[in-house]
Design an enzyme around this catalytic site. Structure first.
Site, PDB file in Angstrom:
ATOM      1  N   HIS A  26      44.341  70.519  43.199  1.00 17.33           N
ATOM      2  CA  HIS A  26      43.207  69.857  43.841  1.00 17.33           C
ATOM      3  C   HIS A  26      43.555  69.425  45.253  1.00 17.33           C
ATOM      4  O   HIS A  26      44.451  68.611  45.451  1.00 17.33           O
ATOM      5  CB  HIS A  26      42.809  68.645  42.994  1.00 17.33           C
ATOM      6  CG  HIS A  26      41.592  67.922  43.470  1.00 17.33           C
ATOM      7  ND1 HIS A  26      40.500  68.566  44.001  1.00 17.33           N
ATOM      8  CD2 HIS A  26      41.301  66.602  43.501  1.00 17.33           C
ATOM      9  CE1 HIS A  26      39.579  67.681  44.318  1.00 17.33           C
ATOM     10  NE2 HIS A  26      40.048  66.472  44.042  1.00 17.33           N
ATOM     11  N   ASP A  57      40.989  75.387  42.876  1.00 17.57           N
ATOM     12  CA  ASP A  57      40.836  73.945  42.740  1.00 17.57           C
ATOM     13  C   ASP A  57      39.963  73.654  41.524  1.00 17.57           C
ATOM     14  O   ASP A  57      38.851  74.168  41.419  1.00 17.57           O
ATOM     15  CB  ASP A  57      40.174  73.385  44.008  1.00 17.57           C
ATOM     16  CG  ASP A  57      40.183  71.870  44.074  1.00 17.57           C
ATOM     17  OD1 ASP A  57      39.895  71.214  43.040  1.00 17.57           O
ATOM     18  OD2 ASP A  57      40.439  71.339  45.164  1.00 17.57           O
ATOM     19  N   SER A  77      38.559  65.320  48.583  1.00 19.10           N
ATOM     20  CA  SER A  77      37.750  65.305  47.379  1.00 19.10           C
ATOM     21  C   SER A  77      36.421  64.593  47.653  1.00 19.10           C
ATOM     22  O   SER A  77      35.706  64.956  48.585  1.00 19.10           O
ATOM     23  CB  SER A  77      38.562  64.656  46.255  1.00 19.10           C
ATOM     24  OG  SER A  77      38.053  64.950  44.998  1.00 19.10           O
TER      25      SER A  77
END
Length: 518
Positions: free
Chosen positions: A488, A460, A232
């Site tokens: 995610h 995502d 991320s």
């Protein structure tokens, strides 16, 4: 929205809403010794030697001490890398889980779970047995760290708990001028609070600052090059590092990409589309189950969700939590959003929505607590919801003009009707931020680096797939691994195809084929 999987996954797990957030990795090695790549053969590691002023930081060695089953240490870094002053040094908290096979140890694997603002120390402490496959943990020391300003590393504290509750509960989709002003008031409270708490630190919390800290950490653990897993926002940190120190790039994986060249508006628009895609996937699943509370078809369910948000905006629901007695639209949207990070949470989201339809906001508030790292009954586990602005607003400034956000809301909503306005107005604190922005959005190349592996997930919600392709195309030496799935990030939570490819890269140095689809 924040872009970190680890803290959300742990919080959801404690609510017993996810039975397995991490899929057991299937390493493709068969016990053979790891094969050294060119990056492990003693080639000159650095683009240039550190300056004389930085040399004491680079020469330090960590004093590891036992701490709760792990090893802990403190790393000294300068507040300002351009003008080091020992009187202003910061302390970076670091933890280590040593490789099980020290005789054939490859090196250290630094990990960052995202945010910005998620604790790498907590990530390793809470999930050391699920980071990478068994062979990765066999040959690598796992290193977690809290970036500057985050968690245990001189954390910035902008708002007290009650003020942070007000900030997060404020209507995120203002309908008129007074509601816009209320949102600006809360944005200004966050910005002013950060400046008041740490007037010098607030100027030095950019991702580039953290990347330079990470190079000092690489040196302190004794590695000539950086082996790294960034998820991320951790991909933003990793790609920034690679561009600053391309010759020091070892085996680097960037999973669920936030490209450094995105503007604030591009980030918001992309996340709005990502959450829209994830919402569509959830609703399609919901209507296949009996008793979906929002409608009988995906289209009807989407309308039902939008109507529920509007109803909560007009009349907040009771939560049963005296510290936050009303589920506002702000809390409700956080509660729905958090469950979209992992499809394992869809069932609990459906139950919470069923409650909300009957006038009970308890379930959605519990999910919102998980999103915000908030304790039920009040109080926060860390400073995630503050440090995310302290970092993002230095990396991506925005406009102080409310009309800019009105335009964003209109434009984003045309592509993402359910989430467009929320993500448009979410950047308002960066329009009133007190510290001058750092370098601003920029492309990264990392010229001359070893191969970097970029991973993207097709549905995502927080880091849309096209961003992974975008970064792969920018980097001079990178490959893209694609996971066709929900949730995610991919590595360690998707399937053996992704996990095996990444494990083989870390352990054997075998770079996945560019364009591998899983």
């Amino acid at each position: 929205m924040t872009t970190r999987p680890a803290a959300i996954s742990r919080a959801l797990s404690t609510m017993a809403v996810v039975t397995a957030l991490v899929v057991a990795a299937a390493a493709c090695t068969t016990g053979e010794p790891p094969v050294a790549s060119a990056s492990k053969t003693g080639l000159p590691p650095a683009t240039a030697a550190p300056t004389e002023a930085l040399a004491p930081y680079y020469s330090q060695r960590l004093d590891w001490q036992a701490c709760g089953g792990l090893e802990c240490a403190d790393l000294r870094v300068p507040l300002d890398h351009a003008a080091p002053d020992p009187a202003k040094d910061l302390t970076i908290k670091v933890v280590r889980v040593k490789a099980r096979d020290q005789a054939r140890r490859i090196g250290s694997l630094l990990v960052n779970p995202g945010g910005p603002g998620a604790s790498g120390v907590s990530y390793v402490r809470g999930g050391a047995q699920t980071i990478g496959g068994p062979e990765v943990r066999r040959y690598y020391d796992l290193i977690g760290f809290d970036p500057r300003g985050v968690a245990g590393s001189d954390p910035i504290d902008c708002l007290d708990d009650k003020a942070l509750d007000r900030f997060l509960s404020t209507d995120p989709t203002p309908d008129d001028a007074p509601e816009e002003e209320a949102l600006r008031t809360q944005a200004k409270a966050m910005a002013d609070g950060c400046a008041a708490d740490a007037p010098e630190l607030v100027k030095h919390l950019s991702t580039a600052d953290a990347a330079r800290d990470m190079d000092i950490l690489r040196a302190a653990v004794g590695d000539p090059q950086l082996n790294y897993l960034g998820k991320s926002y951790g991909t933003f940190l990793g790609s920034t590092y690679a561009d600053l120190f391309p010759q020091r790039v070892g085996r680097v994986v960037l999973d669920g990409v936030v490209p450094p060249d995105l503007t604030s508006a591009q980030l918001g628009e992309g996340q709005a589309r990502g959450f829209e895609i994830a919402t569509k996937a959830y609703l399609e699943d919901c209507v296949t189950e009996s008793g979906c509370p929002l409608g009988d078809t995906p289209e009807a369910a989407r309308t039902g969700l939008d109507e529920l948000f509007r109803r909560i905006d007009q009349q907040p629901l009771p939560t049963g939590d005296p510290s936050a007695p009303q589920l506002t639209e702000g809390w409700a949207r956080l509660g729905v959003a958090v469950a979209l990070y992992d499809q394992g949470a869809w069932g609990i989201l459906t139950d919470a929505l069923k409650q909300a339809k009957t006038g009970n906001g308890q379930g959605l508030m519990q999910l919102a607590d998980a999103y915000a790292d908030r304790r039920p009954g009040g109080g926060y586990q860390g400073n995630l919801m503050e440090s995310i602005y302290a970092v993002n607003c230095l990396d991506r400034p925005d406009s102080p003009d409310l009309s800019a956000y009105e335009t964003y809301a209109k434009d984003f909503s045309a592509k993402a009707p359910t989430w467009g306005a929320t993500l448009a107005w979410g950047a308002l604190p960066c329009g009133v931020w007190p510290a001058k922005a750092a370098g601003g959005p920029h492309k990264v190349r990392a010229p001359g680096s070893d191969p970097i592996v970029v991973v993207g997930t097709t549905r995502d919600p927080a880091t849309i797939y096209e961003w992974s392709a975008r970064l792969r195309d920018q980097l001079d030496n990178a490959v893209l691994v694609s996971f066709d799935g929900d949730g995610h990030t991919a590595y360690g939570r998707s399937n053996t195809c992704v996990d095996s490819a990444i494990d083989a890269y870390y352990v054997q140095g075998r770079v996945p084929k560019d364009g591998l689809r899983c």
